[in-house]
Design a protein around this motif. Structure first.
Motif, PDB file in Angstrom:
ATOM      1  N   VAL A 147       0.832  -1.199   0.000  1.00 25.50           N
ATOM      2  CA  VAL A 147       0.000   0.000   0.000  1.00 25.50           C
ATOM      3  C   VAL A 147       0.869   1.252   0.000  1.00 25.50           C
ATOM      4  O   VAL A 147       0.652   2.186  -0.786  1.00 25.50           O
ATOM      5  CB  VAL A 147      -0.942   0.002   1.226  1.00 25.50           C
ATOM      6  CG1 VAL A 147      -1.655   1.346   1.351  1.00 25.50           C
ATOM      7  CG2 VAL A 147      -1.970  -1.122   1.123  1.00 25.50           C
ATOM      8  N   LEU A 148       1.879   1.277   0.870  1.00 28.40           N
ATOM      9  CA  LEU A 148       2.737   2.455   0.983  1.00 28.40           C
ATOM     10  C   LEU A 148       3.522   2.700  -0.301  1.00 28.40           C
ATOM     11  O   LEU A 148       3.655   3.854  -0.751  1.00 28.40           O
ATOM     12  CB  LEU A 148       3.694   2.295   2.161  1.00 28.40           C
ATOM     13  CG  LEU A 148       4.553   3.520   2.498  1.00 28.40           C
ATOM     14  CD1 LEU A 148       3.681   4.710   2.856  1.00 28.40           C
ATOM     15  CD2 LEU A 148       5.523   3.201   3.641  1.00 28.40           C
ATOM     16  N   ILE A 149       4.027   1.644  -0.911  1.00 24.81           N
ATOM     17  CA  ILE A 149       4.792   1.798  -2.157  1.00 24.81           C
ATOM     18  C   ILE A 149       3.909   2.369  -3.261  1.00 24.81           C
ATOM     19  O   ILE A 149       4.318   3.265  -4.017  1.00 24.81           O
ATOM     20  CB  ILE A 149       5.395   0.445  -2.583  1.00 24.81           C
ATOM     21  CG1 ILE A 149       6.531   0.057  -1.623  1.00 24.81           C
ATOM     22  CG2 ILE A 149       5.923   0.514  -4.015  1.00 24.81           C
ATOM     23  CD1 ILE A 149       7.051  -1.357  -1.831  1.00 24.81           C
ATOM     24  N   PHE A 183      -4.734   0.249 -12.167  1.00 27.15           N
ATOM     25  CA  PHE A 183      -4.916  -1.206 -12.159  1.00 27.15           C
ATOM     26  C   PHE A 183      -4.121  -1.865 -11.029  1.00 27.15           C
ATOM     27  O   PHE A 183      -4.618  -2.778 -10.356  1.00 27.15           O
ATOM     28  CB  PHE A 183      -4.512  -1.794 -13.507  1.00 27.15           C
ATOM     29  CG  PHE A 183      -5.505  -1.532 -14.604  1.00 27.15           C
ATOM     30  CD1 PHE A 183      -6.760  -2.147 -14.577  1.00 27.15           C
ATOM     31  CD2 PHE A 183      -5.218  -0.672 -15.634  1.00 27.15           C
ATOM     32  CE1 PHE A 183      -7.693  -1.912 -15.581  1.00 27.15           C
ATOM     33  CE2 PHE A 183      -6.136  -0.426 -16.641  1.00 27.15           C
ATOM     34  CZ  PHE A 183      -7.387  -1.042 -16.613  1.00 27.15           C
ATOM     35  N   LEU A 184      -2.901  -1.399 -10.791  1.00 25.60           N
ATOM     36  CA  LEU A 184      -2.097  -1.972  -9.708  1.00 25.60           C
ATOM     37  C   LEU A 184      -2.747  -1.736  -8.354  1.00 25.60           C
ATOM     38  O   LEU A 184      -2.816  -2.648  -7.517  1.00 25.60           O
ATOM     39  CB  LEU A 184      -0.691  -1.360  -9.730  1.00 25.60           C
ATOM     40  CG  LEU A 184       0.207  -1.735 -10.909  1.00 25.60           C
ATOM     41  CD1 LEU A 184       1.516  -0.967 -10.840  1.00 25.60           C
ATOM     42  CD2 LEU A 184       0.468  -3.239 -10.949  1.00 25.60           C
ATOM     43  N   PHE A 191       4.185   5.889  -5.347  1.00 24.84           N
ATOM     44  CA  PHE A 191       4.203   6.087  -6.790  1.00 24.84           C
ATOM     45  C   PHE A 191       3.021   6.926  -7.270  1.00 24.84           C
ATOM     46  O   PHE A 191       3.121   7.641  -8.274  1.00 24.84           O
ATOM     47  CB  PHE A 191       4.239   4.740  -7.517  1.00 24.84           C
ATOM     48  CG  PHE A 191       5.608   4.124  -7.556  1.00 24.84           C
ATOM     49  CD1 PHE A 191       6.610   4.668  -8.337  1.00 24.84           C
ATOM     50  CD2 PHE A 191       5.910   3.007  -6.781  1.00 24.84           C
ATOM     51  CE1 PHE A 191       7.883   4.115  -8.368  1.00 24.84           C
ATOM     52  CE2 PHE A 191       7.178   2.448  -6.802  1.00 24.84           C
ATOM     53  CZ  PHE A 191       8.162   3.004  -7.596  1.00 24.84           C
ATOM     54  N   GLY A 192       1.896   6.860  -6.548  1.00 24.60           N
ATOM     55  CA  GLY A 192       0.792   7.755  -6.868  1.00 24.60           C
ATOM     56  C   GLY A 192       1.195   9.202  -6.661  1.00 24.60           C
ATOM     57  O   GLY A 192       0.843  10.084  -7.469  1.00 24.60           O
ATOM     58  N   ALA A 193       1.949   9.468  -5.585  1.00 23.48           N
ATOM     59  CA  ALA A 193       2.446  10.816  -5.336  1.00 23.48           C
ATOM     60  C   ALA A 193       3.467  11.225  -6.394  1.00 23.48           C
ATOM     61  O   ALA A 193       3.549  12.403  -6.766  1.00 23.48           O
ATOM     62  CB  ALA A 193       3.065  10.904  -3.937  1.00 23.48           C
ATOM     63  N   VAL A 194       4.258  10.264  -6.878  1.00 24.82           N
ATOM     64  CA  VAL A 194       5.199  10.556  -7.962  1.00 24.82           C
ATOM     65  C   VAL A 194       4.450  11.109  -9.172  1.00 24.82           C
ATOM     66  O   VAL A 194       4.813  12.146  -9.747  1.00 24.82           O
ATOM     67  CB  VAL A 194       5.989   9.292  -8.357  1.00 24.82           C
ATOM     68  CG1 VAL A 194       6.797   9.550  -9.633  1.00 24.82           C
ATOM     69  CG2 VAL A 194       6.927   8.865  -7.233  1.00 24.82           C
ATOM     70  N   ILE A 195       3.389  10.413  -9.563  1.00 22.99           N
ATOM     71  CA  ILE A 195       2.597  10.850 -10.716  1.00 22.99           C
ATOM     72  C   ILE A 195       1.923  12.184 -10.425  1.00 22.99           C
ATOM     73  O   ILE A 195       1.915  13.096 -11.273  1.00 22.99           O
ATOM     74  CB  ILE A 195       1.539   9.785 -11.070  1.00 22.99           C
ATOM     75  CG1 ILE A 195       2.227   8.471 -11.451  1.00 22.99           C
ATOM     76  CG2 ILE A 195       0.640  10.270 -12.212  1.00 22.99           C
ATOM     77  CD1 ILE A 195       1.266   7.300 -11.586  1.00 22.99           C
ATOM     78  N   LYS A 255      -6.082  -3.508  -0.510  1.00 17.89           N
ATOM     79  CA  LYS A 255      -7.435  -3.520   0.036  1.00 17.89           C
ATOM     80  C   LYS A 255      -7.632  -2.273   0.875  1.00 17.89           C
ATOM     81  O   LYS A 255      -6.672  -1.555   1.188  1.00 17.89           O
ATOM     82  CB  LYS A 255      -7.688  -4.780   0.853  1.00 17.89           C
ATOM     83  CG  LYS A 255      -6.690  -5.034   1.973  1.00 17.89           C
ATOM     84  CD  LYS A 255      -6.948  -6.385   2.635  1.00 17.89           C
ATOM     85  CE  LYS A 255      -5.934  -6.666   3.745  1.00 17.89           C
ATOM     86  NZ  LYS A 255      -6.177  -7.976   4.390  1.00 17.89           N
ATOM     87  N   GLU A 256      -8.878  -2.031   1.261  1.00 12.58           N
ATOM     88  CA  GLU A 256      -9.213  -0.763   1.916  1.00 12.58           C
ATOM     89  C   GLU A 256      -8.604  -0.631   3.305  1.00 12.58           C
ATOM     90  O   GLU A 256      -8.060   0.400   3.661  1.00 12.58           O
ATOM     91  CB  GLU A 256     -10.740  -0.621   1.993  1.00 12.58           C
ATOM     92  CG  GLU A 256     -11.216   0.665   2.649  1.00 12.58           C
ATOM     93  CD  GLU A 256     -10.840   1.907   1.843  1.00 12.58           C
ATOM     94  OE1 GLU A 256     -10.561   2.940   2.457  1.00 12.58           O
ATOM     95  OE2 GLU A 256     -10.812   1.820   0.597  1.00 12.58           O
TER      96      GLU A 256
END
Length: 425
Positions: free
Chosen positions: A5-7, A173-174, A11-15, A180-181
């Motif tokens: 989840v953290l990784i 997708f990843l 990467f979401g923050a990277v984008i 999970k929530e």
């Protein structure tokens, strides 16, 4: 599972921050293509934040109700559509409209990501977890700069923007299939109890909480630092090229160096804060004083580049300035969540969205100051740097004086529960 989840949040923050900063990296070709003045470019930089604070609050509130996974997935798909839509931009009004919409749908990401990470980690690791998410922002804004500059140079700025849209789609997708929530079933029951309280919030008490010295001066400290965040995204590449006389390639490399070193610095500060908190459970000494001291030192290093214009010193001072002042970004949400733990997403969104008002102000003010300096660009940049350094210094001192987080009676219990629950995830 918590590290997956953290990784992915990283990467979401990277984008997220690559989307913000790429417009700055592409500033020269965009300004040339549309024949933009500095004031008009400041308008482009500001437009991203016009709806950002409002949507950040509403998006985080929805995530508290619907779940972070659903909301993050939805907004990531919209990022994809908008970034591919850049291919159709032909004039300044369309560029501004694109930036407004992108900012509107990217606004919720940071507060939701901080709140989501908060679910998965015990108190003694929360500062570190949030620093990883913030680190993703620095990677996206600065460390990937050479890659983005190469894409802009070889394929043009529109194709580079579309490439980020493709990255958003892959992330969607990843995140949907690999996470999970909530950590465990026990935590899901806690979340249900929290949601049951959402309807019972006393608005008067809530507003009093937001006006308390802790919430107010944490938000103002975040606000002052976020002015630097925006400046690094929108103006740093132009500053290095025009004021320090770097080539585009040197600029891209320098931006990446500043990003790498600064990540190490503020992650180190966060780890020191976590270590102190684990040792003494004292919010003032472990969170407030550590952050305030870092902000004050960072402001002094940032102001020093007005005096020493040597490229090596500029890069070194900016590494320290960015790394130290950014300490408020991972620790600030921890303080705000502690003030009302059952509404972590909302509290964090108020912090980040209020801070992001700086995004509206900073590009316009910087563009205006540089324009006032006339042909003396260096003077204009130095005045804008002095303005920002003073804000960070003042609000860092006020943060140290007035922020006194409540001592959560559930911290120790949560930490014990977190350790047990997370071992099973």
């Amino acid at each position: 599972m918590r590290w997956v989840v953290l990784i992915l949040l990283f990467f979401g923050a990277v984008i997220n921050f690559a989307d913000k900063s790429i417009v700055g990296l592409a500033a020269v070709p965009i300004m040339k293509e549309f024949d933009l003045s500095y004031a008009e470019w400041g308008l482009v930089g500001s437009s991203y934040y016009w709806l950002y604070p409002v949507t950040g609050i509403f998006g985080a509130a929805w995530a508290d109700r619907l779940g972070a996974k659903k909301v993050l997935g939805s907004i990531m798909l919209i990022w994809t559509v908008l970034q591919f839509g850049v291919l159709a931009i032909t004039a300044l009004p369309f560029l501004i409209l694109y930036r407004i919409l992108l900012g509107a749908f990217e606004g919720p990401y940071s507060p939701i990501a901080y709140s989501h990470a908060d679910k998965w980690f015990p108190p003694k690791l929360k500062g570190f977890a949030n620093s990883v998410v913030v680190g993703g922002g620095t990677v996206g804004a600065m460390i990937v700069a050479p890659i983005l500059v190469s894409l802009i140079t070889i394929f043009g700025w529109k194709v580079a923007f579309a490439a980020l849209g493709a990255a958003s789609l892959v992330w969607f997708f990843l995140f949907q299939f690999l996470t999970k929530e909530n950590p465990v079933e026990v935590h899901e029951q806690v979340q249900k109890k929290k949601k049951a309280k959402l309807e019972k919030i006393n608005m008067k008490d809530f507003l009093v909480l937001l006006a308390s010295p802790t919430a107010l001066f944490t938000t103002l400290a975040y606000f002052s630092t976020y002015i630097l965040v925006v400046w690094f995204s929108v103006w740093l590449p132009i500053y290095l090229v025009e004021a320090i006389k770097m080539t585009p390639g040197q600029m891209g490399t320098s931006v990446a160096i500043i990003g790498v070193v600064s990540v190490c610095i503020y992650m180190g500060v966060s780890m020191i804060s976590d270590h102190l908190f684990k040792k003494n459970q004292n919010w003032r000494s472990s969170r407030v004083y550590v952050v305030a001291g870092s902000m004050i030192l960072g402001a002094l290093f940032f102001s020093s580049i007005m005096i020493f214009q040597n490229p090596i010193w500029v890069i070194g001072a900016m590494c320290l300035a960015k790394g130290l002042t950014y300490a408020i970004l991972p620790i600030g949400p921890t303080i705000m969540i502690n003030e009302m733990q059952e509404r972590g997403g909302l509290m964090t969104s108020i912090l980040t969205s209020s801070g992001n008002i700086a995004g509206i102000v900073a590009p316009l003010v910087t563009g205006y100051i540089i324009s006032l300096a006339g042909g003396n660009q260096l003077l204009g940049y130095n005045l804008s740097i002095l303005f920002m350094a003073t804000l960070v210094l003042v609000f860092g001192i006020l943060f140290a004086l007035f922020v006194k987080p409540v001592k959560s009676t559930g911290n120790q219990a949560n930490e014990q529960t977190g350790d047990i629950d997370l071992k099973s995830s």
